[in-house]
Design a protein around this motif. Structure first.
Motif, PDB file in Angstrom:
ATOM      1  N   GLY A  89      39.586  38.629   7.949  1.00  0.00           N
ATOM      2  CA  GLY A  89      39.751  39.215   9.277  1.00  0.00           C
ATOM      3  C   GLY A  89      40.897  40.209   9.316  1.00  0.00           C
ATOM      4  O   GLY A  89      40.809  41.251   9.978  1.00  0.00           O
ATOM      5  N   ALA A  90      41.963  39.901   8.596  1.00  0.00           N
ATOM      6  CA  ALA A  90      43.102  40.818   8.529  1.00  0.00           C
ATOM      7  C   ALA A  90      42.711  42.111   7.831  1.00  0.00           C
ATOM      8  O   ALA A  90      43.108  43.210   8.258  1.00  0.00           O
ATOM      9  CB  ALA A  90      44.256  40.142   7.797  1.00  0.00           C
ATOM     10  N   ARG A  91      41.951  41.998   6.763  1.00  0.00           N
ATOM     11  CA  ARG A  91      41.490  43.186   6.050  1.00  0.00           C
ATOM     12  C   ARG A  91      40.603  44.050   6.956  1.00  0.00           C
ATOM     13  O   ARG A  91      40.724  45.274   6.980  1.00  0.00           O
ATOM     14  CB  ARG A  91      40.736  42.780   4.785  1.00  0.00           C
ATOM     15  CG  ARG A  91      40.140  43.949   3.989  1.00  0.00           C
ATOM     16  CD  ARG A  91      39.469  43.441   2.724  1.00  0.00           C
ATOM     17  NE  ARG A  91      38.651  44.468   2.102  1.00  0.00           N
ATOM     18  CZ  ARG A  91      39.103  45.402   1.285  1.00  0.00           C
ATOM     19  NH1 ARG A  91      40.392  45.463   0.995  1.00  0.00           N
ATOM     20  NH2 ARG A  91      38.279  46.298   0.748  1.00  0.00           N
ATOM     21  N   GLU A  92      39.731  43.401   7.704  1.00  0.00           N
ATOM     22  CA  GLU A  92      38.857  44.148   8.610  1.00  0.00           C
ATOM     23  C   GLU A  92      39.661  44.880   9.677  1.00  0.00           C
ATOM     24  O   GLU A  92      39.333  46.011  10.058  1.00  0.00           O
ATOM     25  CB  GLU A  92      37.847  43.201   9.250  1.00  0.00           C
ATOM     26  CG  GLU A  92      36.804  42.684   8.279  1.00  0.00           C
ATOM     27  CD  GLU A  92      35.878  41.654   8.904  1.00  0.00           C
ATOM     28  OE1 GLU A  92      36.083  41.325  10.105  1.00  0.00           O
ATOM     29  OE2 GLU A  92      34.973  41.158   8.197  1.00  0.00           O
ATOM     30  N   LEU A  93      40.734  44.250  10.164  1.00  0.00           N
ATOM     31  CA  LEU A  93      41.586  44.909  11.152  1.00  0.00           C
ATOM     32  C   LEU A  93      42.273  46.137  10.559  1.00  0.00           C
ATOM     33  O   LEU A  93      42.356  47.184  11.204  1.00  0.00           O
ATOM     34  CB  LEU A  93      42.633  43.936  11.688  1.00  0.00           C
ATOM     35  CG  LEU A  93      42.222  43.028  12.839  1.00  0.00           C
ATOM     36  CD1 LEU A  93      43.344  42.052  13.168  1.00  0.00           C
ATOM     37  CD2 LEU A  93      41.853  43.852  14.077  1.00  0.00           C
ATOM     38  N   LEU A  94      42.772  46.006   9.336  1.00  0.00           N
ATOM     39  CA  LEU A  94      43.392  47.156   8.679  1.00  0.00           C
ATOM     40  C   LEU A  94      42.382  48.290   8.525  1.00  0.00           C
ATOM     41  O   LEU A  94      42.682  49.449   8.816  1.00  0.00           O
ATOM     42  CB  LEU A  94      43.921  46.740   7.307  1.00  0.00           C
ATOM     43  CG  LEU A  94      45.396  46.385   7.220  1.00  0.00           C
ATOM     44  CD1 LEU A  94      45.697  45.614   5.951  1.00  0.00           C
ATOM     45  CD2 LEU A  94      46.243  47.644   7.289  1.00  0.00           C
ATOM     46  N   MET A  95      41.205  47.965   8.089  1.00  0.00           N
ATOM     47  CA  MET A  95      40.168  48.982   7.912  1.00  0.00           C
ATOM     48  C   MET A  95      39.779  49.605   9.242  1.00  0.00           C
ATOM     49  O   MET A  95      39.446  50.803   9.301  1.00  0.00           O
ATOM     50  CB  MET A  95      38.950  48.365   7.223  1.00  0.00           C
ATOM     51  CG  MET A  95      39.212  47.902   5.792  1.00  0.00           C
ATOM     52  SD  MET A  95      37.782  47.116   5.009  1.00  0.00           S
ATOM     53  CE  MET A  95      36.692  48.533   4.793  1.00  0.00           C
ATOM     54  N   SER A  96      39.845  48.814  10.307  1.00  0.00           N
ATOM     55  CA  SER A  96      39.465  49.348  11.614  1.00  0.00           C
ATOM     56  C   SER A  96      40.384  50.484  12.059  1.00  0.00           C
ATOM     57  O   SER A  96      39.980  51.342  12.845  1.00  0.00           O
ATOM     58  CB  SER A  96      39.458  48.232  12.671  1.00  0.00           C
ATOM     59  OG  SER A  96      40.777  47.870  13.072  1.00  0.00           O
ATOM     60  N   GLY A  97      41.631  50.481  11.557  1.00  0.00           N
ATOM     61  CA  GLY A  97      42.519  51.583  11.891  1.00  0.00           C
ATOM     62  C   GLY A  97      41.948  52.918  11.448  1.00  0.00           C
ATOM     63  O   GLY A  97      42.023  53.919  12.176  1.00  0.00           O
ATOM     64  N   VAL A  98      41.353  52.934  10.257  1.00  0.00           N
ATOM     65  CA  VAL A  98      40.709  54.152   9.755  1.00  0.00           C
ATOM     66  C   VAL A  98      39.448  54.450  10.541  1.00  0.00           C
ATOM     67  O   VAL A  98      39.180  55.601  10.923  1.00  0.00           O
ATOM     68  CB  VAL A  98      40.389  54.015   8.254  1.00  0.00           C
ATOM     69  CG1 VAL A  98      39.649  55.258   7.745  1.00  0.00           C
ATOM     70  CG2 VAL A  98      41.664  53.798   7.453  1.00  0.00           C
ATOM     71  N   HIS A  99      38.661  53.425  10.796  1.00  0.00           N
ATOM     72  CA  HIS A  99      37.402  53.628  11.514  1.00  0.00           C
ATOM     73  C   HIS A  99      37.641  54.204  12.914  1.00  0.00           C
ATOM     74  O   HIS A  99      36.926  55.121  13.346  1.00  0.00           O
ATOM     75  CB  HIS A  99      36.633  52.304  11.618  1.00  0.00           C
ATOM     76  CG  HIS A  99      36.260  51.725  10.290  1.00  0.00           C
ATOM     77  ND1 HIS A  99      36.059  50.380  10.084  1.00  0.00           N
ATOM     78  CD2 HIS A  99      36.055  52.321   9.084  1.00  0.00           C
ATOM     79  CE1 HIS A  99      35.743  50.163   8.819  1.00  0.00           C
ATOM     80  NE2 HIS A  99      35.736  51.323   8.192  1.00  0.00           N
ATOM     81  N   LEU A 100      38.646  53.695  13.616  1.00  0.00           N
ATOM     82  CA  LEU A 100      38.950  54.199  14.961  1.00  0.00           C
ATOM     83  C   LEU A 100      39.363  55.671  14.910  1.00  0.00           C
ATOM     84  O   LEU A 100      38.950  56.475  15.757  1.00  0.00           O
ATOM     85  CB  LEU A 100      40.068  53.373  15.593  1.00  0.00           C
ATOM     86  CG  LEU A 100      39.738  51.922  15.953  1.00  0.00           C
ATOM     87  CD1 LEU A 100      41.000  51.194  16.402  1.00  0.00           C
ATOM     88  CD2 LEU A 100      38.679  51.861  17.053  1.00  0.00           C
TER      89      LEU A 100
END
Length: 321
Positions: A89-100
């Motif tokens: 879940g933490a990794r997905e949150l980090l990746m979401s920064g790029v996606h946003l």
């Protein structure tokens, strides 16, 4: 960044690229309560991703060519500790920064401007949340290998999410810079810039000479730029001047100072008689010194970025509807 388009090509075609300003500054202007939060703006990746997209959009409207992700104070360990999420879940949150950020760029769709997303990687001191990102004191107790172990999952997540380049920001320690330069080799498809926090016109925050920091950075063939951020605008010129003969042909300067206000770990940002106001005209000198990436850091908002763009490249036009 695409291997077919170099930073120098972009600069030759368009002039210096304009970076955004302080993301947290704009988020707070929109009403976010960030002060004292150990995750800072990264918490909003979970709690209010739309606010992050709105802040990115404000900087794009102001003329930024490069926007940085809301991951400066983000880490796998930090998310697990403060958000009670799993490692995945933490990794997905980090990746979401790029996606946003990429979603915002797609929404903006300016047509005539090449827009880039830089995945922000802050120093280990940002995770500690004790002000040591402005001293680098922690690095005295850590090895290069330990620093590489810490930073590896953040870089891996941002690279996997498709960041155009990585922004190693506010690095206070020459040892941490060595770790990042070595670690970057594990991600051969990644390009990056590395910017230091500096205590004066000669030294980075841990007391090492800026000239030595530039020499360490020059060892990497993947770095597009090296420079300074979150320092007073007044110290930029002497810092760049001190290392003018050390910059390799493949490196450019990256410059994004703060407003000139001083940070107090107890009271936050404060002004003084010595505070240098944000002055976009200083950027003319930085361009002459070879700066290819110029923007602002803390306390620099979209209005100041718009002034900077107007000074260097003319007014920004609205995006296509």
């Amino acid at each position: 960044m695409s291997s077919t388009v170099s930073l120098k090509q972009l600069v030759n075609d368009n002039g210096p690229l304009i970076l955004d300003g302080g993301l947290a500054t704009e988020l707070e202007a929109q009403g976010a309560k960030l002060q004292g939060d150990p995750l800072w703006s990264a918490r909003l990746l979970q709690t209010d991703p739309q606010a992050i997209k709105d802040a990115h959009y404000s900087f794009l409207l102001s003329g930024a060519d490069v926007i940085t992700t809301a991951t400066y104070q983000a880490s796998i360990s930090g998310f697990i500790e403060h958000l009670d999420v799993s490692s995945e879940g933490a990794r997905e949150l980090l990746m979401s920064g790029v996606h946003l950020a990429k979603e915002t760029v797609t929404r903006f769709d300016c047509g005539h401007r090449r827009l880039l997303v830089a995945g922000s990687v802050g120093p280990y001191g940002a995770f500690l949340h004790d002000g040591s990102e402005y001293t680098g004191a922690y690095a005295q107790e850590m090895s290069v290998e330990e620093l590489k172990v810490w930073h590896r999952p953040q870089i891996d997540s941002l690279a996997a999410a498709g960041a155009d380049l990585i922004a190693f920001e506010t690095i206070p320690s020459i040892k941490e810079a060595e770790a990042l330069v070595e670690l970057l080799r594990e991600f051969p498809d990644c390009k990056a810039w590395l910017s230091f926090s500096c205590k004066d016109g000669k030294c980075i925050s841990d007391g090492s000479l800026f000239t030595d920091a530039v020499q360490v950075s020059s060892r990497s063939t993947q770095l597009l730029a090296v420079g300074v951020n979150c320092c007073s605008p007044d110290v930029v010129e002497p810092l760049l001047d001190s290392a003018r003969t050390l910059l390799s042909p493949d490196l450019s300067w990256v410059v994004y100072p703060n407003s000139g206000e001083e940070w107090d770990t107890e009271r936050g940002w404060k002004t003084s008689e010595k505070t240098s106001a944000w002055r976009p005209e200083l950027s003319d000198t930085w361009v002459k010194q070879g700066a290819a990436l110029i923007g602002g850091c803390c306390r620099v908002g979209p209005a100041q970025v718009a002034e900077l763009r107007s000074k260097l490249k003319g007014s920004c036009t609205s995006p296509a509807s």
